[in-house]
Write an enzyme that holds these catalytic residues in place. Structure first.
Site, PDB file in Angstrom:
ATOM      1  CB  CYS A 187      27.932  38.294  45.052  1.00 35.29           C
ATOM      2  SG  CYS A 187      28.636  37.596  46.536  1.00 35.29           S
TER       3      CYS A 187
ATOM      4  NE  ARG B 132      29.156  40.659  39.666  1.00 32.27           N
ATOM      5  CZ  ARG B 132      29.830  41.782  39.544  1.00 32.27           C
ATOM      6  NH1 ARG B 132      30.336  42.111  38.387  1.00 32.27           N
ATOM      7  NH2 ARG B 132      29.989  42.591  40.567  1.00 32.27           N
TER       8      ARG B 132
ATOM      9  CD1 TRP C  44      34.502  34.191  44.897  1.00 31.78           C
ATOM     10  CD2 TRP C  44      34.748  35.617  46.601  1.00 31.78           C
ATOM     11  NE1 TRP C  44      35.825  34.269  45.192  1.00 31.78           N
ATOM     12  CE2 TRP C  44      36.018  35.132  46.224  1.00 31.78           C
ATOM     13  CE3 TRP C  44      34.670  36.520  47.652  1.00 31.78           C
ATOM     14  CZ2 TRP C  44      37.193  35.534  46.854  1.00 31.78           C
ATOM     15  CZ3 TRP C  44      35.836  36.926  48.283  1.00 31.78           C
ATOM     16  CH2 TRP C  44      37.086  36.438  47.878  1.00 31.78           C
TER      17      TRP C  44
ATOM     18  CG  ASN D 226      28.079  42.137  45.137  1.00 28.12           C
ATOM     19  OD1 ASN D 226      29.032  41.727  45.797  1.00 28.12           O
ATOM     20  ND2 ASN D 226      28.201  42.564  43.898  1.00 28.12           N
ATOM     21  N   GLY D 227      28.408  42.269  48.840  1.00 28.99           N
ATOM     22  CA  GLY D 227      29.148  43.182  49.714  1.00 28.99           C
ATOM     23  C   GLY D 227      29.301  42.582  51.094  1.00 28.99           C
TER      24      GLY D 227
ATOM     25  CD  GLU E  62      48.738  39.519  32.827  1.00 32.65           C
ATOM     26  OE1 GLU E  62      48.858  39.806  34.022  1.00 32.65           O
ATOM     27  OE2 GLU E  62      47.666  39.155  32.327  1.00 32.65           O
TER      28      GLU E  62
ATOM     29  CE  LYS F  28      46.653  36.520  33.186  1.00 35.59           C
ATOM     30  NZ  LYS F  28      45.485  37.353  33.398  1.00 35.59           N
TER      31      LYS F  28
ATOM     32  CD  GLU G   4      44.699  35.161  37.159  1.00 38.83           C
ATOM     33  OE1 GLU G   4      44.090  36.014  37.803  1.00 38.83           O
ATOM     34  OE2 GLU G   4      44.950  35.293  35.939  1.00 38.83           O
TER      35      GLU G   4
ATOM     36  CG  HIS H  40      71.295  39.200  43.089  1.00 43.70           C
ATOM     37  ND1 HIS H  40      72.600  39.512  43.385  1.00 43.70           N
ATOM     38  CD2 HIS H  40      71.022  39.838  41.930  1.00 43.70           C
ATOM     39  CE1 HIS H  40      73.079  40.326  42.451  1.00 43.70           C
ATOM     40  NE2 HIS H  40      72.141  40.528  41.551  1.00 43.70           N
TER      41      HIS H  40
ATOM     42  CE  LYS I 297      36.459  39.673  33.870  1.00 43.08           C
ATOM     43  NZ  LYS I 297      37.906  39.422  33.755  1.00 43.08           N
TER      44      LYS I 297
HETATM   45  C1  G6P Z   1      40.684  40.042  40.507  1.00 43.89           C
HETATM   46  C2  G6P Z   1      40.737  39.196  39.255  1.00 43.89           C
HETATM   47  C3  G6P Z   1      41.966  39.559  38.433  1.00 43.89           C
HETATM   48  C4  G6P Z   1      41.978  41.061  38.135  1.00 43.89           C
HETATM   49  C5  G6P Z   1      41.897  41.878  39.425  1.00 43.89           C
HETATM   50  C6  G6P Z   1      41.680  43.362  39.145  1.00 43.89           C
HETATM   51  O1  G6P Z   1      41.708  39.682  41.375  1.00 43.89           O
HETATM   52  O2  G6P Z   1      40.749  37.825  39.578  1.00 43.89           O
HETATM   53  O3  G6P Z   1      41.937  38.843  37.202  1.00 43.89           O
HETATM   54  O4  G6P Z   1      43.146  41.373  37.445  1.00 43.89           O
HETATM   55  O5  G6P Z   1      40.776  41.441  40.194  1.00 43.89           O
HETATM   56  O6  G6P Z   1      40.425  43.548  38.546  1.00 43.89           O
HETATM   57  P1  G6P Z   1      40.016  44.849  37.747  1.00 43.89           P
HETATM   58  O7  G6P Z   1      38.573  44.649  37.399  1.00 43.89           O
HETATM   59  O8  G6P Z   1      40.226  46.001  38.696  1.00 43.89           O
HETATM   60  O9  G6P Z   1      40.893  44.940  36.566  1.00 43.89           O
END
Ligand code: G6P
Length: 587
Positions: free
Chosen positions: A2, A29, A72, A98-99, A465, A469, A472, A488, A582
């Site tokens: 949010c 956000r 969100w 927000n929360g 990682e 990517k 996502e 395995h 995010k």
């Molecule tokens: C969310 C985002 C990810 C991020 C994770 C941790 O899930 O979508 O992209 O890696 O949070 O966020 P931070 O701000 O703690 O790195």
């Protein structure tokens, strides 16, 4: 989670439009719905919509004071009615939030008995009505502070009050920052919303409130309701940092920025790194933690520490509790986070603190909750990361931790040279030819629904990682495995033509990885090598620069770029993937 943005004294008397523009910068956000409230001559007017802000316009009237939100969803589905702001019965108080208000059911039942009418299913709407109820007997500030104290959970609220023509905001757990402009005042959940107007800011602490009015900003302690001195800071962020700067999306801009941000880590944190190296060499245990991309950074850093003969644990923050009993005063807990606001990471850190550990925050955004909880801060200096998918924050966190591992082994200067060289090599490598090769590969893979990835040792966290990517950004199912895991069970998944990425470096284990690649190839898999060397086992090679143990950086950047081009090709929004936020500030 949010985005909040409010303005007092909009320069052009177009506060609603300015809030809309600022919200576009915060859309990362949360982006399932948005809404704006403005103080018009007679009342508060509201404009709310589901969906992304995108190119939206608002028909709200002119005005000097407005407050808006991107949502969100947590409580209540994605509908116009559930979008914020929410009004009280008199339509003179608008609230955004927000929360999660954990005790909202009980509060709502009381308010219903008193005759309040609710039009949404949200927890937020109870806040507006509770403030209305309390303001019958008290000043608005007191009514808001009292209401806020009754809310359970991690929350930030912002209230637009018609009567006093103010914006009042309280923080407990969710971020809020004030911007002090030239006769204009801003409230936001993140700086990019107002960076165009000012870099003079104040980050609220938990338990603090602000009142923004025509005459300025006042800071309060919520518990005592007393005013406190507000000491602003000036950030060295530039406007370009929060703009796309000619790129079509923030994600691709941020991927390219790594050329500079990675090398920049060699000129910051020197003092902190040497202090930490001393502690580690004096026998402190190391625990690395984080969520999502940051947890893969933790795992990669664990391998880097092991290279220097230092044992470190890497525990995702949401799995931290069973292992917290092993934490004591001689433990350094490295909490890795772009935002410094991720709820699971903060819970792990608070637990570690209780057990006496020293907390090292490896963070990008400034002024966060994590920064305040930390004993030592390694600020990675990547600048604002706007795309939801993390790229430059990850590589700067990893290079910072890499530098620390070299400092522990008394090879800090060598480490710095290697990271600086990495920056230079990336600049050359990311040329038109490499990008065109990646774009053609993306075109070839565009219609795939499943991909697999293997890597060994340092290239194992790199595959995690890389796969994240792809998932996502393009919504393709990409599953990463340690190369050794393949036989395995995993090998059953390989069919004729299944794309399989093989991430490798020019090291002593490359032959082992190539044997795993050969096993996949023998089952018909399409082998895509991401490595600095050629091999007959690769059907396609994305050649990365040979940088020794740092080869995993370009190997991962291939995943960032491929995710981006696949996402764009498949019609996804690379800056705002569906269902993600995010910073996840709820458990
Ligand atoms: C969310 C985002 C990810 C991020 C994770 C941790 O899930 O979508 O992209 O890696 O949070 O966020 P931070 O701000 O703690 O790195």
């Amino acid at each position: 989670m949010c985005g909040i943005f409010g303005i007092i004294n909009d320069n052009n008397n177009q506060a609603a439009t300015s809030v809309l523009e600022g919200l576009k910068k915060l859309e990362y956000r949360g982006y399932d719905s948005w809404g704006i409230s403005i103080i018009s001559e007679t009342e508060i007017k509201i404009d709310k919509h589901i969906g992304k802000i995108g190119e939206a316009k608002t028909n709200l009237p002119v005005g000097l004071i407005a407050l808006g939100h991107t949502r969100w969803a947590t409580h209540g589905g994605v509908t116009d009615n559930n979008a914020h702001p929410h009004l009280d019965c008199t339509k003179k108080i608008a609230v955004i939030h927000n929360g999660i208000v954990e005790n909202y059911q009980g509060i709502k039942e009381d308010l219903l008995k008193k005759g309040h009418q609710f039009i949404s299913e949200t927890d937020t709407e109870v806040i507006a009505h509770l403030i209305e109820e309390k303001s019958k007997l008290k000043k608005i500030n007191e009514a808001i502070f009292e209401t806020f104290k009754l809310l359970r959970g991690s929350n930030a609220i912002a209230v637009l009050d018609f009567k006093t023509q103010t914006i009042i905001a309280c923080r407990n757990g969710s971020p809020l920052v004030v911007g002090l402009g030239n006769n204009q005042y801003f409230l936001a959940s993140d700086v990019p919303a107002f960076l165009k107007e000012t870099n003079k800011v104040y980050f609220l602490n938990d338990g603090e409130a602000v009142v923004l009015s025509n005459s300025g900003v006042k800071l309060f302690d919520i518990e005592t309701e007393k005013e406190k001195k507000l000491i602003p800071q000036v950030l060295d962020w530039k406007l370009e940092d929060a703009e796309k700067g000619g790129y079509p999306h923030f994600l691709i801009k941020e991927i390219y920025e790594q050329i500079k941000t990675i090398s920049k880590t060699t000129s910051i944190n020197e003092k902190e790194i040497s202090e930490l190296a001393r502690k580690i060499n004096s026998g402190y245990k190391i625990v690395l933690t984080g969520c999502g991309t940051a947890s893969y950074c933790a795992l990669a850093a664990r391998y880097f520490f092991a290279q220097q003969g230092v044992d470190a644990q890497a525990i995702p923050s949401y799995e931290f509790m069973p292992f917290s009993k092993f934490i004591d005063k001689k433990t350094l807990v490295f909490a890795i986070s772009q935002s410094g606001e991720t709820a699971d990471t903060l819970i792990a850190v608070k637990e570690a603190k209780k057990r006496g550990a020293e907390i090292v925050a490896v963070i990008n955004a400034r002024g966060s909750t994590l920064e305040r909880l930390a004993d030592i801060v390694l600020s990675v200096g990547a600048g604002p990361e706007i795309a939801v998918v993390s790229t430059k924050a990850f590589t700067t966190q990893l290079s910072t931790l890499y530098l620390l591992t070299t400092a522990v082994a008394n090879k800090y200067e060598e480490g710095k040279n290697k990271i600086n060289r990495l920056g230079k090599v990336l600049t050359k490598w990311l040329d038109v030819q490499s990008i065109n090769r990646l774009i053609s590969l993306a075109k070839r893979l565009m219609d795939e629904e499943h991909m697999y990835l293997i890597g060994k040792h340092l290239n194992y966290p790199a595959t995690l990682e890389f796969a994240l990517k792809i998932k996502e950004t393009s919504y393709i199912h990409a599953e990463p495995f340690a190369a050794g895991e393949l036989k395995h069970g995993v090998i059953t998944l390989i069919q004729k033509g299944t794309p399989c990425f093989v991430l490798a470096s020019n090291d002593e284990i490359k032959e082992e990885v190539l044997s795993s690649a050969a096993e996949i190839k023998a089952r018909g898999g399409l082998i895509i090598g991401v490595a600095p060397f050629e091999s007959s086992d690769f059907d396609v090679l994305i050649k990365t620069p040979d940088l020794g143990d740092l080869t995993i950086f370009p190997n991962i950047i291939v995943g960032q770029l491929l995710g981006y081009y696949l996402g764009v090709g498949r019609g996804a929004d690379p800056d705002k993937p569906r269902n993600l936020a995010k910073s996840v500030t709820v458990k």
